[in-house]
Enzyme design. Structure first.
Site: not given
Ligand code: OAD
Length: 248
Positions: A119, A102
């Site tokens: 990131h 994040n």
């Molecule tokens: P994603 O949007 O891909 O995933 C979010 C995750 O959080 C999903 O698996 C949801 O099921 C979960 N989720 C949502 N609400 C939740 C809650 N209240 N409690 C627990 N889990 C919850 O986001 P990231 O995995 O962070 O990179 O994405 C990775 C990277 O993709 C980001 O850092 C960004 C993006 O491209 C860059 O900008 C370089």
């Protein structure tokens, strides 16, 4: 009561070293949109359009405005009980690192001090020519102007990692060291689709860590780790903290 195992509680309580890899899901309950969930950021905007250096050079104003908008969202929100529980785990355990994808700075705002930001951080910006840091909020100039460096007039960009760019070396090193040391690794609120961050839980497991994810649904790596705890980070992490405190 969230359904985590007693084994996870005991392993955390006894850990010499532990870590959490966090993603957008941990900040969802603070009001920061995730990337890939319905209504997430990449649904509205395509990453090809905005999160790469070519797009920025083609249309700096558009990219600056998008990041200025995201910065404004982040500047208004507060950490939630999930962030605070991880900050508390750092105080409770001998060695605890947060490795985050994040860019919102909410872990530090909640009191975590040992945070590797893989990131970058959307609160910071810098000049692409002289690399001088710009003051917070500098990406949102008045009117239609493009935000420029006060020193040399170069274009200002957010201090975040874009597609096709290297991750910051020092932060990667801290994450690697934490991954090598960890007896327990929590993967919290990440879809585990974006590498290299997504490889961290499996690397920790290969190094002997017990790996549990906390997510509202199983992620892409769910079948390669020890335990998936289904629930919101803001519910599960405080409950886990209480359970660890009770026996630590
Ligand atoms: P994603 O949007 O891909 O995933 C979010 C995750 O959080 C999903 O698996 C949801 O099921 C979960 N989720 C949502 N609400 C939740 C809650 N209240 N409690 C627990 N889990 C919850 O986001 P990231 O995995 O962070 O990179 O994405 C990775 C990277 O993709 C980001 O850092 C960004 C993006 O491209 C860059 O900008 C370089």
């Amino acid at each position: 009561m969230p359904a985590f195992s007693q084994e996870l509680v005991e392993r955390l309580a006894q850990a010499t070293s532990a870590m959490a890899l966090t993603g957008a899901g941990i900040s969802a309950e603070s009001g920061v949109p995730t990337f890939r969930d319905p209504g997430g950021l990449w649904e509205e905007f395509s990453p090809q359009e905005l999160a790469n250096v070519e797009a920025f050079l083609d249309n700096p104003k558009l990219v600056q405005s998008w990041y200025a908008h995201r910065h404004a969202v982040v500047a208004e929100v507060e950490p939630n009980p999930g962030h605070y529980a991880l900050a508390e785990l750092e105080r409770l355990l001998e060695d605890f690192t947060v490795v985050t994808q994040n860019v919102d700075g909410l872990h530090q705002q909640a009191g975590s001090t040992n945070v590797a930001e893989l990131h970058g951080n959307i609160r910071r910006a810098y000049c692409i020519d002289c690399e001088a840091p710009a003051p917070e909020g500098a990406l949102a100039p008045d009117g239609d102007d493009i935000a420029r460096c006060p020193t040399c007039g170069g274009l200002l960009r957010p201090d975040v990692v874009w597609f096709g760019e290297m991750l910051p070396r020092k932060e990667v090193q801290r994450a690697e060291q934490a991954t090598q040391r960890a007896d327990v690794c929590l993967s919290v609120g990440t879809s585990a689709l974006v590498y290299p961050a997504a490889a961290i839980p499996q690397q920790a497991r290969a190094n002997g860590a017990y790996v549990a994810e906390i997510n509202i649904e199983p992620s892409a790596i769910a079948d390669q780790i020890d335990e998936t705890v289904i629930g919101k980070a803001g519910d599960v992490l405080p409950a886990l903290l209480d359970a660890v405190r009770a026996i630590a």
